[in-house]
Scaffold this motif. Structure first.
Motif, PDB file in Angstrom:
ATOM      1  N   ILE A 245      30.811 -22.286 -55.753  1.00  0.00           N
ATOM      2  CA  ILE A 245      31.336 -21.150 -54.978  1.00  0.00           C
ATOM      3  C   ILE A 245      31.380 -19.887 -55.820  1.00  0.00           C
ATOM      4  O   ILE A 245      31.024 -18.798 -55.347  1.00  0.00           O
ATOM      5  CB  ILE A 245      32.723 -21.497 -54.414  1.00  0.00           C
ATOM      6  CG1 ILE A 245      32.605 -22.612 -53.365  1.00  0.00           C
ATOM      7  CG2 ILE A 245      33.385 -20.260 -53.797  1.00  0.00           C
ATOM      8  CD1 ILE A 245      33.938 -23.152 -52.885  1.00  0.00           C
ATOM      9  N   THR A 246      31.810 -19.993 -57.079  1.00  0.00           N
ATOM     10  CA  THR A 246      31.873 -18.803 -57.935  1.00  0.00           C
ATOM     11  C   THR A 246      30.467 -18.274 -58.250  1.00  0.00           C
ATOM     12  O   THR A 246      30.260 -17.060 -58.336  1.00  0.00           O
ATOM     13  CB  THR A 246      32.615 -19.102 -59.245  1.00  0.00           C
ATOM     14  OG1 THR A 246      32.052 -20.269 -59.875  1.00  0.00           O
ATOM     15  CG2 THR A 246      34.096 -19.323 -58.996  1.00  0.00           C
ATOM     16  N   THR A 247      29.504 -19.183 -58.403  1.00  0.00           N
ATOM     17  CA  THR A 247      28.136 -18.743 -58.701  1.00  0.00           C
ATOM     18  C   THR A 247      27.531 -17.986 -57.525  1.00  0.00           C
ATOM     19  O   THR A 247      27.089 -16.833 -57.666  1.00  0.00           O
ATOM     20  CB  THR A 247      27.249 -19.959 -59.039  1.00  0.00           C
ATOM     21  OG1 THR A 247      27.768 -20.615 -60.204  1.00  0.00           O
ATOM     22  CG2 THR A 247      25.820 -19.508 -59.320  1.00  0.00           C
ATOM     23  N   ILE A 261      28.496 -14.231 -64.846  1.00  0.00           N
ATOM     24  CA  ILE A 261      28.855 -15.214 -65.871  1.00  0.00           C
ATOM     25  C   ILE A 261      30.361 -15.207 -66.112  1.00  0.00           C
ATOM     26  O   ILE A 261      30.988 -16.265 -66.285  1.00  0.00           O
ATOM     27  CB  ILE A 261      28.080 -14.908 -67.170  1.00  0.00           C
ATOM     28  CG1 ILE A 261      26.591 -15.205 -66.950  1.00  0.00           C
ATOM     29  CG2 ILE A 261      28.624 -15.709 -68.343  1.00  0.00           C
ATOM     30  CD1 ILE A 261      25.691 -14.734 -68.074  1.00  0.00           C
ATOM     31  N   VAL A 262      30.969 -14.030 -66.116  1.00  0.00           N
ATOM     32  CA  VAL A 262      32.423 -13.930 -66.294  1.00  0.00           C
ATOM     33  C   VAL A 262      33.156 -14.629 -65.154  1.00  0.00           C
ATOM     34  O   VAL A 262      34.099 -15.399 -65.379  1.00  0.00           O
ATOM     35  CB  VAL A 262      32.852 -12.452 -66.379  1.00  0.00           C
ATOM     36  CG1 VAL A 262      34.378 -12.337 -66.446  1.00  0.00           C
ATOM     37  CG2 VAL A 262      32.230 -11.782 -67.590  1.00  0.00           C
ATOM     38  N   GLY A 267      36.596 -18.068 -63.900  1.00  0.00           N
ATOM     39  CA  GLY A 267      37.155 -18.494 -62.627  1.00  0.00           C
ATOM     40  C   GLY A 267      37.170 -19.988 -62.409  1.00  0.00           C
ATOM     41  O   GLY A 267      37.815 -20.476 -61.476  1.00  0.00           O
ATOM     42  N   SER A 268      36.456 -20.748 -63.265  1.00  0.00           N
ATOM     43  CA  SER A 268      36.391 -22.207 -63.077  1.00  0.00           C
ATOM     44  C   SER A 268      37.237 -22.971 -64.084  1.00  0.00           C
ATOM     45  O   SER A 268      37.330 -24.192 -64.006  1.00  0.00           O
ATOM     46  CB  SER A 268      34.932 -22.674 -63.203  1.00  0.00           C
ATOM     47  OG  SER A 268      34.443 -22.450 -64.519  1.00  0.00           O
ATOM     48  N   LYS A 269      37.848 -22.286 -65.031  1.00  0.00           N
ATOM     49  CA  LYS A 269      38.599 -22.946 -66.092  1.00  0.00           C
ATOM     50  C   LYS A 269      40.068 -23.130 -65.709  1.00  0.00           C
ATOM     51  O   LYS A 269      40.638 -22.361 -64.948  1.00  0.00           O
ATOM     52  CB  LYS A 269      38.538 -22.128 -67.377  1.00  0.00           C
ATOM     53  CG  LYS A 269      37.173 -22.005 -67.981  1.00  0.00           C
ATOM     54  CD  LYS A 269      36.726 -23.315 -68.608  1.00  0.00           C
ATOM     55  CE  LYS A 269      35.501 -23.083 -69.444  1.00  0.00           C
ATOM     56  NZ  LYS A 269      34.439 -22.411 -68.704  1.00  0.00           N
TER      57      LYS A 269
END
Length: 329
Positions: A245-247, A261-262, A267-269
């Motif tokens: 989803i973030t990609t 990339i940010v 956002g996934s950590k």
């Protein structure tokens, strides 16, 4: 293959869990370890406040669209996905483990690994510093609120007592560190490696205290090996959904590659360093050990997956850079 192996800190955590499993603190010793853990957690957040520059704090206000996307992923997307997985598969995990999964979803992003992976992937490192910093600062306040919202009906956490504990044990030491930064900030920067050991020691002590109490309550008799395998599966699905989803979401929002990339890595950590102290404050001694299992598994999983992903981003960037002169000719 080394990138797929647990890092040294994870190995230390596993050793601490093993120690707590065979030699848990009981009786008066458990009380002493509990107090020592609380003091160590306060010291941990005091040192975070002393080392974090005000420029980094203020920097979180820049690029609002980018930071908004990271915060939305961290504090909105994750809880929605976690709650959705629980609603779709309520009997896949024991209720205590679902509590731990939802707790993972409420945590702030990591700082060090988010920045490191952004750098490896050739992303916007200054923006990653600001995004991770803002996430951690807001997490001190947002995580308890989300825990209370998601877990209120089960009675696992929430309420005025939890908020007060967060303020006393986490926020006040952090603010004190910020206020004293002018006097001790330089010293903290010069002794960063030593203070890093203090950070890790504080977390390991908190884990020993939490798991020791859980072992006394019979944690290893409650969850058979297949149940732990199902927990790994849930964490893998959660991480995979967020990364996807973030990609694609950052591309739909029109972010440049470096900013994408940010969003992906910040956002996934989920922060193990923040999660362990938070859990010891928010949850009871009899449940905190179980709650910590999902974040320990998720933390190692995100490191392994993002290590591969960061190298792929870097390889793609190199391929594009090398192809430009050829196309020009």
């Amino acid at each position: 293959m080394t990138r797929f192996l647990p890092d040294k800190f994870i190995l230390s955590l596993l050793a601490t869990v093993a120690l707590a499993s065979f030699l848990p603190a009981t009786g008066e010793m458990a009380v002493i370890v509990g107090w020592a853990s609380n003091i160590a957690i306060g010291l941990l957040f005091f040192l975070h406040g002393a080392r974090l520059s005000r420029e980094a704090v203020i920097g979180g206000l820049r690029q609002p669209k980018l930071h908004g996307a990271v915060l939305a992923s961290t504090f909105l997307l994750f809880p929605m996905l976690g709650f959705g997985l629980q609603a779709a598969f309520p009997h896949l995990l024991a209720p205590q483990l679902w509590t731990g999964v939802l707790f993972v979803c409420t945590l702030s992003s990591t700082v060090q690994s988010s920045i490191a992976f952004t750098s490896i992937a050739r992303g916007n490192v200054p923006a990653a510093v600001c995004a991770a910093t803002a996430s951690n600062l807001l997490g001190i306040l947002i995580t308890p609120l989300l825990v209370g919202l998601l877990l209120h009906k089960s009675g696992s956490a929430g309420g005025l007592d939890s908020a007060l504990n967060i303020v006393v044990q986490l926020l006040l030491p952090f603010v004190a560190g910020q206020l004293l930064r002018s006097w001790i900030g330089g010293w903290a920067a010069r002794h960063n490696k030593i203070l890093g050991l203090v950070d890790r020691g504080s977390i390991l002590l908190a884990v020993y205290s939490a798991f020791g109490a859980a072992v006394v309550e019979g944690i290893w008799h409650l969850f058979p090996l297949p149940q732990l395998g199902e927990l790994v599966l849930v964490n893998a699905i959660l991480l995979g959904l967020v990364l996807a989803i973030t990609t694609f979401g950052s591309r739909l929002l029109g972010f440049a590659r470096a900013d994408e990339i940010v969003v992906v890595f910040c956002g996934s950590k989920k922060s193990l360093a923040a999660g362990i102290p938070m859990a010891t404050v928010l949850f009871g001694a009899s449940t905190v050990g179980v709650v910590l299992l999902p974040i320990m598994i998720f933390h190692q999983m995100q490191l392994m997956v993002c290590a591969v992903l960061a190298r792929r981003y870097a390889a793609a960037r190199s391929a594009i850079t090398n192809a430009v002169p050829v196309a020009a000719e």
